[in-house]
Motif scaffolding. Structure first.
Motif, PDB file in Angstrom:
ATOM      1  N   THR A  47       0.603  -1.427  -0.091  1.00 17.31           N
ATOM      2  CA  THR A  47      -0.021   0.084  -0.078  1.00 17.31           C
ATOM      3  C   THR A  47       0.760   1.172  -0.020  1.00 17.31           C
ATOM      4  O   THR A  47       0.513   2.364  -0.639  1.00 17.31           O
ATOM      5  CB  THR A  47      -0.810   0.152   1.111  1.00 17.31           C
ATOM      6  N   LEU A  48       1.917   1.039   0.517  1.00 15.51           N
ATOM      7  CA  LEU A  48       2.781   2.419   0.761  1.00 15.51           C
ATOM      8  C   LEU A  48       3.452   2.776  -0.680  1.00 15.51           C
ATOM      9  O   LEU A  48       3.523   3.545  -1.004  1.00 15.51           O
ATOM     10  CB  LEU A  48       3.957   2.329   1.855  1.00 15.51           C
ATOM     11  N   LEU A  55      -0.681   5.599  -7.232  1.00 17.86           N
ATOM     12  CA  LEU A  55      -1.983   4.655  -7.865  1.00 17.86           C
ATOM     13  C   LEU A  55      -2.776   4.657  -6.815  1.00 17.86           C
ATOM     14  O   LEU A  55      -3.993   4.096  -7.125  1.00 17.86           O
ATOM     15  CB  LEU A  55      -1.261   3.229  -7.868  1.00 17.86           C
ATOM     16  N   LEU A  56      -2.582   5.002  -5.621  1.00 24.55           N
ATOM     17  CA  LEU A  56      -3.794   5.231  -4.639  1.00 24.55           C
ATOM     18  C   LEU A  56      -3.528   6.669  -4.199  1.00 24.55           C
ATOM     19  O   LEU A  56      -2.485   7.341  -3.971  1.00 24.55           O
ATOM     20  CB  LEU A  56      -3.722   4.653  -3.320  1.00 24.55           C
ATOM     21  N   ALA A  57      -4.766   7.511  -3.819  1.00 20.93           N
ATOM     22  CA  ALA A  57      -4.834   8.844  -3.171  1.00 20.93           C
ATOM     23  C   ALA A  57      -4.798   8.489  -1.656  1.00 20.93           C
ATOM     24  O   ALA A  57      -5.536   7.832  -1.072  1.00 20.93           O
ATOM     25  CB  ALA A  57      -5.878   9.561  -3.746  1.00 20.93           C
ATOM     26  N   PRO A  58      -3.987   9.331  -0.781  1.00 23.27           N
ATOM     27  CA  PRO A  58      -4.086   8.923   0.512  1.00 23.27           C
ATOM     28  C   PRO A  58      -4.982   9.507   1.116  1.00 23.27           C
ATOM     29  O   PRO A  58      -5.857  10.725   0.778  1.00 23.27           O
ATOM     30  CB  PRO A  58      -2.426   9.923   0.947  1.00 23.27           C
ATOM     31  N   ASP A  59      -5.671   9.132   2.332  1.00 20.92           N
ATOM     32  CA  ASP A  59      -6.869   9.483   3.231  1.00 20.92           C
ATOM     33  C   ASP A  59      -6.130  10.988   3.815  1.00 20.92           C
ATOM     34  O   ASP A  59      -7.024  11.954   4.239  1.00 20.92           O
ATOM     35  CB  ASP A  59      -7.342   8.712   4.249  1.00 20.92           C
ATOM     36  N   ALA A  60      -4.857  10.802   4.092  1.00 19.74           N
ATOM     37  CA  ALA A  60      -4.264  11.886   4.820  1.00 19.74           C
ATOM     38  C   ALA A  60      -3.087  12.112   4.529  1.00 19.74           C
ATOM     39  O   ALA A  60      -2.347  10.937   4.207  1.00 19.74           O
ATOM     40  CB  ALA A  60      -4.657  11.924   6.282  1.00 19.74           C
ATOM     41  N   GLY A  61      -2.191  13.310   4.880  1.00 21.59           N
ATOM     42  CA  GLY A  61      -0.740  13.272   4.617  1.00 21.59           C
ATOM     43  C   GLY A  61      -0.625  13.563   2.937  1.00 21.59           C
ATOM     44  O   GLY A  61      -1.395  13.950   2.058  1.00 21.59           O
TER      45      GLY A  61
END
Length: 264
Positions: A47-48, A55-61
Motif C-alpha cells: 500500500t505504501l 496509484l492510490l490517493a492518501p486519506d491524509a498526508g
C-alpha cells in the motif's frame, strides 16, 4: 542533507471497513538511495508503494516528487518520472514480450508518435539488463512466473524513470536471479535514481539496501542502516523468534528463517 526525490509526510490510508493499512508514515528518499521496506504480510508495504507511485490517493498526508505534490502532476508526467513493478500481472496477455516492455516508453512519446530508434534501443537495453533478452519474441502468456517477473523489471527500466518502486521483485525467482535483480536495482540507484523495494528477503535487504524501513501494522517500527535494524531486539517482536542471525562478508547481517529443534 540531499533533497529528497520523493517525500511522504504523515501518510495515511485505509481500505473500506479495515484497520489503517498505512498509518502516519514519513519517508524521504533522495536520488542515489535504495530503501527496502520490510515487514510481515499485511504490514502496509504494498500500500505504501502504491501511495508513493500515485496509484492510490492518501486519506491524509502528502506525497511530493521533487517538492511538487503528486496529485498536481498530470498522469503522463508521473509516468515519465515513476516506474512501478507490481508483485504479479493480474492477467496474462497474448502480447509479445518486446511489445509489452516497449509500452513502458509511451509516456515519453508525443501523441501519434510511434517508437523511434532510440526507444527501440532502450527496450533492448532494458531486456538485457533484466536478463530477459532471450524472451523478447515470446508471448507473455508462455512465460514462467520467474520469467514474467524479469520482464516486469525490464518494462520499468525501459521507462527510464527517476523513481523506481518494486513490490517483491524477486518473487518466483531462483537465488541467482534474485541476487542479479537486487544488484541491478542497487546499480541504478547508485547511478542517480531513487529506488524503494518491498520484500520479505531479509538478507538481500542487508546486502543491497542503503536503508531499511521496518513496517508493522501500517507504521514505521524502525528505520536505519541494515546493521541497525536487522537485529533480534527489533525483528523478533514483529517476526517472532524463528530466525537465525549470522554475519556475512564485511560484517553485514545475515538473517534467514530457522526453526530451532524443539521450539514448537
Amino acid at each position: 542533507m540531499t533533497a529528497p526525490l520523493v517525500e511522504a509526510r504523515d501518510l495515511c490510508y485505509s481500505y473500506p471497513e479495515s484497520a489503517p493499512a498505512v498509518d502516519g508514515v514519513d519517508l524521504a528518499v533522495p536520488a542515489g538511495e535504495l530503501v527496502v521496506l520490510l515487514g510481515p504480510n499485511g504490514s502496509g508495504k504494498s500500500t505504501l508503494l502504491r501511495l508513493l507511485g500515485g496509484l492510490l490517493a492518501p486519506d491524509a498526508g502528502t506525497v511530493r516528487l521533487e517538492g511538487v505534490l503528486l496529485e498536481e502532476l498530470a498522469p503522463r508526467a508521473r509516468a515519465r518520472r515513476i516506474a512501478a513493478v507490481p508483485q504479479f500481472l493480474p492477467a496474462l496477455f497474448e502480447i509479445k514480450v518486446e511489445d509489452f516492455v516497449a509500452a513502458g516508453r509511451y509516456a515519453r512519446l508525443g501523441f501519434w508518435r510511434g517508437l523511434g530508434p532510440l526507444d527501440r534501443a532502450a527496450v533492448k537495453q532494458a531486456l538485457r539488463e533484466a536478463d530477459a533478452a532471450d524472451l523478447g519474441q515470446r508471448l507473455l502468456s508462455e512465460l514462467s512466473g520467474g520469467q514474467r517477473q524479469r520482464v516486469l523489471v525490464a518494462r520499468a527500466l525501459a521507462q527510464e524513470a527517476d523513481l523506481l518502486l518494486f513490490d517483491e521483485p524477486t518473487a518466483s525467482l531462483d537465488p541467482d536471479h534474485q541476487v542479479r535483480v537486487f544488484a541491478l536495482i542497487a546499480e541504478l540507484a547508485r547511478g542517480g535514481r531513487a529506488a524503494v523495494v518491498a520484500t520479505h528477503e531479509l538478507s538481500l535487504a542487508s546486502r543491497f539496501a542503503t536503508r531499511v524501513v521496518l513496517l508493522e501494522r501500517g507504521r514505521a517500527a524502525a528505520s536505519g542502516a541494515p546493521a541497525e535494524v536487522l537485529v533480534p531486539g527489533i525483528l523478533e517482536p514483529i517476526y517472532g523468534r524463528h530466525l537465525w542471525y549470522g554475519a556475512g562478508p564485511g560484517g553485514r547481517p545475515v538473517v534467514v528463517p530457522w526453526l530451532a529443534e524443539g521450539s514448537i
